[in-house]
Design an enzyme around this catalytic site. Structure first.
Site, mmCIF file in Angstrom:
data_model
loop_
_atom_site.group_PDB
_atom_site.id
_atom_site.type_symbol
_atom_site.label_atom_id
_atom_site.label_comp_id
_atom_site.label_asym_id
_atom_site.label_seq_id
_atom_site.Cartn_x
_atom_site.Cartn_y
_atom_site.Cartn_z
ATOM 1 N N GLY A 20 40.419 45.863 34.729
ATOM 2 C CA GLY A 20 39.905 44.521 34.959
ATOM 3 C C GLY A 20 38.394 44.449 34.815
ATOM 4 O O GLY A 20 37.848 43.525 34.213
ATOM 5 N N ARG A 24 34.134 49.346 34.472
ATOM 6 C CA ARG A 24 35.111 50.435 34.563
ATOM 7 C C ARG A 24 35.582 50.815 33.163
ATOM 8 O O ARG A 24 35.862 51.979 32.893
ATOM 9 C CB ARG A 24 36.286 50.036 35.447
ATOM 10 C CG ARG A 24 37.207 51.213 35.789
ATOM 11 C CD ARG A 24 38.248 50.809 36.813
ATOM 12 N NE ARG A 24 37.588 50.481 38.080
ATOM 13 C CZ ARG A 24 38.121 49.695 39.010
ATOM 14 N NH1 ARG A 24 39.304 49.143 38.811
ATOM 15 N NH2 ARG A 24 37.477 49.468 40.146
ATOM 16 N N ARG A 43 30.541 37.369 26.479
ATOM 17 C CA ARG A 43 30.654 36.946 27.875
ATOM 18 C C ARG A 43 30.591 38.121 28.857
ATOM 19 O O ARG A 43 31.082 38.029 29.978
ATOM 20 C CB ARG A 43 31.944 36.153 28.100
ATOM 21 C CG ARG A 43 32.008 34.834 27.345
ATOM 22 C CD ARG A 43 33.347 34.162 27.499
ATOM 23 N NE ARG A 43 33.375 32.878 26.806
ATOM 24 C CZ ARG A 43 33.475 31.698 27.400
ATOM 25 N NH1 ARG A 43 33.545 31.645 28.722
ATOM 26 N NH2 ARG A 43 33.512 30.590 26.690
ATOM 27 N N ARG A 87 47.637 48.614 31.493
ATOM 28 C CA ARG A 87 46.681 48.220 32.527
ATOM 29 C C ARG A 87 46.351 49.428 33.382
ATOM 30 O O ARG A 87 47.249 50.143 33.841
ATOM 31 C CB ARG A 87 47.246 47.094 33.385
ATOM 32 C CG ARG A 87 46.450 46.887 34.663
ATOM 33 C CD ARG A 87 46.605 45.515 35.282
ATOM 34 N NE ARG A 87 46.258 45.508 36.691
ATOM 35 C CZ ARG A 87 45.030 45.659 37.185
ATOM 36 N NH1 ARG A 87 44.006 45.864 36.354
ATOM 37 N NH2 ARG A 87 44.808 45.628 38.483
ATOM 38 N N SER A 90 43.081 48.956 40.104
ATOM 39 C CA SER A 90 43.301 49.234 41.522
ATOM 40 C C SER A 90 44.360 48.302 42.077
ATOM 41 O O SER A 90 44.683 47.266 41.485
ATOM 42 C CB SER A 90 41.990 49.072 42.294
ATOM 43 O OG SER A 90 41.482 47.762 42.129
ATOM 44 N N ASP A 204 43.105 50.417 48.525
ATOM 45 C CA ASP A 204 43.103 49.965 49.918
ATOM 46 C C ASP A 204 44.545 49.763 50.347
ATOM 47 O O ASP A 204 45.464 49.803 49.524
ATOM 48 C CB ASP A 204 42.299 48.666 50.066
ATOM 49 C CG ASP A 204 42.790 47.583 49.131
ATOM 50 O OD1 ASP A 204 43.646 46.801 49.549
ATOM 51 O OD2 ASP A 204 42.318 47.528 47.974
ATOM 52 N N ARG A 217 35.404 54.838 44.360
ATOM 53 C CA ARG A 217 36.536 54.303 43.605
ATOM 54 C C ARG A 217 36.629 54.899 42.203
ATOM 55 O O ARG A 217 37.687 55.364 41.788
ATOM 56 C CB ARG A 217 36.466 52.773 43.549
ATOM 57 C CG ARG A 217 36.659 52.162 44.923
ATOM 58 C CD ARG A 217 36.958 50.680 44.874
ATOM 59 N NE ARG A 217 37.216 50.179 46.220
ATOM 60 C CZ ARG A 217 37.928 49.104 46.499
ATOM 61 N NH1 ARG A 217 38.454 48.401 45.519
ATOM 62 N NH2 ARG A 217 38.121 48.727 47.737
#
Length: 234
Positions: A20, A24, A43, A87, A90, A204, A217
């Site tokens: 996402g 990353r 963008r 995908r 997290s 989480d 992370r």
């Protein structure tokens, strides 16, 4: 070049990993790929193409939520010829047996609604992963010794959820974790005869309240990326 992707013809590989977060995507490309080239900055949504063990791979951000992912995946498939889309991201754990840092491989993705809802109308279409990718990812995770769970996830429309009753029912029915993109990825892959999978790291936990600090992370996501790459080229 499309409205949202500035890559030139040939810049996008048939295999695309979709985190996402655009940063990353940058981290994963620089960490796991060779001969990396930035192919999109439109963008601020970064995309990179390189090779993994000699295989062309693109790692491209998808943004947060199913509407954002739908834009990029539609263009990646229809305009750039992507065939395998995984995908990597997290998720929040929803079962006691699932721990922070574990990996979840999503067999199915439950949702209240997706951008495809207008097409399906009264049908409750059940979006699911490509079995070949799923099996290869599970095998790769087992070979690495990574704590991994295979099963259903929940793709939510909102991050700041105010439906504890819904979360309770997801947990009651064995949903492993919650995220915000996979259900629409699976819908689009089915529509365009592509392969799709979601490989997720538990960052989480909704039951325990445990969460990875932001600085830990990325360091905890390496297994997830390697599993996705192994699965794509098994």
């Amino acid at each position: 070049m499309t409205i949202h992707i500035g890559a030139q013809p040939g810049d996008i590989a048939e295999t695309v990993l979709l985190p996402g977060d655009p940063y990353r995507a940058k981290w994963a490309a620089e960490t796991f790929l060779d001969d990396v080239k930035c192919v999109n900055e439109v963008r601020g949504m970064l995309g990179f193409t390189g090779t993994w063990k000699g295989n062309p791979v693109t790692i491209h951000g998808s943004g947060m939520g199913m509407p954002s992912l739908s834009i990029y995946v539609n263009e990646l498939i229809k305009d750039y010829g992507a065939k395998t889309l995984i995908r990597i991201g997290s998720c929040g754990g929803m079962q006691k047996k699932v721990s922070v840092r574990d990996v979840i491989i999503a067999m199915t993705a439950t949702s209240i609604s997706t951008p495809s809802r207008g097409i399906f109308k009264e049908i409750n279409f059940a979006p699911s992963a490509d079995y070949g990718l799923l099996r290869a990812a599970a095998d790769a995770a087992e070979a690495k010794g990574t704590p991994t769970h295979v099963g259903g996830i929940y793709s939510a429309d909102v991050f700041y959820d105010e439906r504890p009753d819904l979360n309770e029912q997801m947990t009651r029915h064995g949903i492993l974790g919650v995220e915000m993109e996979a259900a629409e990825l699976y819908n689009l892959a089915a529509r365009y005869d592509c392969r799709a999978l979601a490989v997720l790291t538990v960052s989480d936990h909704l039951l325990t309240g445990e969460a990875l600090p932001s600085d830990q992370r990325e360091k905890s996501f390496g297994d997830m990326v390697e599993i996705a790459l192994e699965a794509a080229f098994a």
